[in-house]
Design a protein around this motif. Sequence first.
Motif, mmCIF file in Angstrom:
data_model
loop_
_atom_site.group_PDB
_atom_site.id
_atom_site.type_symbol
_atom_site.label_atom_id
_atom_site.label_comp_id
_atom_site.label_asym_id
_atom_site.label_seq_id
_atom_site.Cartn_x
_atom_site.Cartn_y
_atom_site.Cartn_z
ATOM 1 N N GLU A 244 0.597 -1.522 -0.433
ATOM 2 C CA GLU A 244 -0.050 -0.127 0.003
ATOM 3 C C GLU A 244 0.884 0.986 -0.104
ATOM 4 O O GLU A 244 2.125 1.453 1.184
ATOM 5 C CB GLU A 244 -0.761 -0.224 1.420
ATOM 6 C CG GLU A 244 -2.092 0.613 0.874
ATOM 7 C CD GLU A 244 -3.153 0.563 -0.022
ATOM 8 O OE1 GLU A 244 -3.630 1.570 -0.095
ATOM 9 O OE2 GLU A 244 -3.249 -0.772 0.034
ATOM 10 N N PRO A 245 0.946 1.943 -1.031
ATOM 11 C CA PRO A 245 1.312 3.602 -1.343
ATOM 12 C C PRO A 245 1.207 4.376 -0.074
ATOM 13 O O PRO A 245 0.220 4.523 0.609
ATOM 14 C CB PRO A 245 1.329 4.181 -2.455
ATOM 15 C CG PRO A 245 0.540 2.980 -2.647
ATOM 16 C CD PRO A 245 -0.306 1.948 -2.271
ATOM 17 N N ARG A 246 2.568 4.584 0.307
ATOM 18 C CA ARG A 246 2.772 5.828 1.575
ATOM 19 C C ARG A 246 2.212 7.153 1.380
ATOM 20 O O ARG A 246 2.599 7.257 0.441
ATOM 21 C CB ARG A 246 3.718 5.651 2.587
ATOM 22 C CG ARG A 246 3.709 4.212 3.451
ATOM 23 C CD ARG A 246 4.791 4.275 3.881
ATOM 24 N NE ARG A 246 5.119 2.864 5.367
ATOM 25 C CZ ARG A 246 5.911 3.101 6.203
ATOM 26 N NH1 ARG A 246 7.010 3.916 5.883
ATOM 27 N NH2 ARG A 246 5.820 1.871 6.793
ATOM 28 N N PHE A 247 2.267 8.285 2.207
ATOM 29 C CA PHE A 247 1.839 9.197 1.874
ATOM 30 C C PHE A 247 3.057 10.289 2.193
ATOM 31 O O PHE A 247 3.687 10.046 3.319
ATOM 32 C CB PHE A 247 0.711 9.887 3.571
ATOM 33 C CG PHE A 247 -0.863 9.562 2.269
ATOM 34 C CD1 PHE A 247 -1.264 10.553 1.077
ATOM 35 C CD2 PHE A 247 -1.314 8.934 2.538
ATOM 36 C CE1 PHE A 247 -2.436 10.597 0.918
ATOM 37 C CE2 PHE A 247 -2.321 8.284 1.731
ATOM 38 C CZ PHE A 247 -2.838 9.539 0.872
ATOM 39 N N ALA A 248 3.165 10.444 1.173
ATOM 40 C CA ALA A 248 5.213 10.959 0.891
ATOM 41 C C ALA A 248 4.801 12.426 1.439
ATOM 42 O O ALA A 248 3.901 13.426 1.927
ATOM 43 C CB ALA A 248 5.308 11.130 0.330
ATOM 44 N N THR A 249 5.764 13.521 2.037
ATOM 45 C CA THR A 249 6.287 14.715 2.797
ATOM 46 C C THR A 249 4.956 15.174 1.532
ATOM 47 O O THR A 249 4.245 16.655 2.615
ATOM 48 C CB THR A 249 7.162 15.222 2.479
ATOM 49 O OG1 THR A 249 8.084 14.441 3.314
ATOM 50 C CG2 THR A 249 7.171 16.665 3.520
ATOM 51 N N SER A 250 5.154 16.191 0.636
ATOM 52 C CA SER A 250 3.923 16.799 -0.856
ATOM 53 C C SER A 250 2.889 16.071 -0.367
ATOM 54 O O SER A 250 2.225 17.335 -0.159
ATOM 55 C CB SER A 250 4.692 17.029 -2.113
ATOM 56 O OG SER A 250 4.101 15.143 -2.697
ATOM 57 N N ALA A 251 2.545 15.090 0.223
ATOM 58 C CA ALA A 251 0.704 15.035 0.728
ATOM 59 C C ALA A 251 0.453 15.611 1.610
ATOM 60 O O ALA A 251 -0.331 15.530 1.897
ATOM 61 C CB ALA A 251 0.721 13.427 -0.400
ATOM 62 N N LYS A 252 1.662 15.279 2.007
ATOM 63 C CA LYS A 252 0.923 15.247 3.964
ATOM 64 C C LYS A 252 0.567 16.809 3.889
ATOM 65 O O LYS A 252 0.003 17.797 4.830
ATOM 66 C CB LYS A 252 1.625 14.428 4.978
ATOM 67 C CG LYS A 252 2.104 13.471 5.118
ATOM 68 C CD LYS A 252 3.342 12.782 6.151
ATOM 69 C CE LYS A 252 2.608 11.246 5.828
ATOM 70 N NZ LYS A 252 4.556 10.645 6.955
ATOM 71 N N LEU A 253 1.614 17.564 3.209
ATOM 72 C CA LEU A 253 1.739 18.595 3.764
ATOM 73 C C LEU A 253 0.574 19.508 2.790
ATOM 74 O O LEU A 253 -0.071 20.371 3.959
ATOM 75 C CB LEU A 253 2.940 19.444 2.515
ATOM 76 C CG LEU A 253 4.138 19.428 3.629
ATOM 77 C CD1 LEU A 253 5.136 20.184 2.466
ATOM 78 C CD2 LEU A 253 4.441 20.068 4.724
ATOM 79 N N ALA A 254 0.253 18.776 1.878
ATOM 80 C CA ALA A 254 -1.167 19.470 1.031
ATOM 81 C C ALA A 254 -2.472 19.110 1.568
ATOM 82 O O ALA A 254 -3.397 19.786 2.119
ATOM 83 C CB ALA A 254 -1.492 19.043 -0.420
ATOM 84 N N LEU A 255 -2.530 18.100 2.388
ATOM 85 C CA LEU A 255 -3.405 18.187 3.175
ATOM 86 C C LEU A 255 -3.191 18.151 4.274
ATOM 87 O O LEU A 255 -4.529 18.413 5.429
ATOM 88 C CB LEU A 255 -3.256 16.354 3.548
ATOM 89 C CG LEU A 255 -3.878 15.237 2.460
ATOM 90 C CD1 LEU A 255 -3.116 13.737 2.800
ATOM 91 C CD2 LEU A 255 -4.817 15.819 1.916
ATOM 92 N N ARG A 256 -2.537 18.172 5.292
ATOM 93 C CA ARG A 256 -2.218 20.304 6.441
ATOM 94 C C ARG A 256 -2.902 20.790 6.026
ATOM 95 O O ARG A 256 -3.841 21.733 6.242
ATOM 96 C CB ARG A 256 -0.787 20.458 6.726
ATOM 97 C CG ARG A 256 -0.092 18.800 7.469
ATOM 98 C CD ARG A 256 1.058 19.473 8.449
ATOM 99 N NE ARG A 256 1.239 17.947 8.396
ATOM 100 C CZ ARG A 256 2.343 17.312 8.467
ATOM 101 N NH1 ARG A 256 3.245 18.013 7.766
ATOM 102 N NH2 ARG A 256 2.548 16.163 9.270
ATOM 103 N N ARG A 257 -2.702 21.942 4.588
ATOM 104 C CA ARG A 257 -3.061 23.187 3.787
ATOM 105 C C ARG A 257 -4.322 23.085 3.625
ATOM 106 O O ARG A 257 -4.729 24.293 4.043
ATOM 107 C CB ARG A 257 -1.859 23.224 2.660
ATOM 108 C CG ARG A 257 -0.844 22.982 2.368
ATOM 109 C CD ARG A 257 -0.121 24.588 1.740
ATOM 110 N NE ARG A 257 -0.147 23.381 0.818
ATOM 111 C CZ ARG A 257 0.698 22.412 0.456
ATOM 112 N NH1 ARG A 257 1.747 22.576 1.225
ATOM 113 N NH2 ARG A 257 0.659 21.647 -0.545
#
Length: 145
Positions: free
Chosen positions: A84-97
């Motif tokens: 299962e793909p994990r969430f990378a930093t760019s996606a985590k930052l997008a979700l935080r935004r």
Amino acid sequence: MAFERFTRDARAAVVAAREEARRNGQHTVESEHLLLALAARPEFGLDRDRLADALAHEEEQSLATVGVAASELEPGTGGRARREPRFATSAKLALRRAVAAAAKRGDRRLTAGHVLLGVVAAEHGRVPRALRIAEIDVDELRARI
């Protein structure tokens, strides 16, 4: 990330982004996967194929900047990722935004629109470069959301 605050459409966008990564044989979900997943939704008026082409062009440009021709690279394994793909930093930052965008608007629940706002709020990286290549007016897009 507290996904219980996500509406059904926001959760569906996150699941679709994970599928984008998996389909491409990638082990991480990046912000561009979120963008492609959201672009597939008609309510945002984005052209998914145009954005996919822009992301491919951006990758070629980035590689050329460091002296690598995309044609010289070995093709990836393709197909599906084994885990299962994990969430990378760019996606985590997008979700935080996205969470911040919802809070700024006074919304208690996060919608797919908030997720898109979080994705397009990036100032650096593949997504803003691809949006420029695709000639997407980010300010106009934000106003529509």
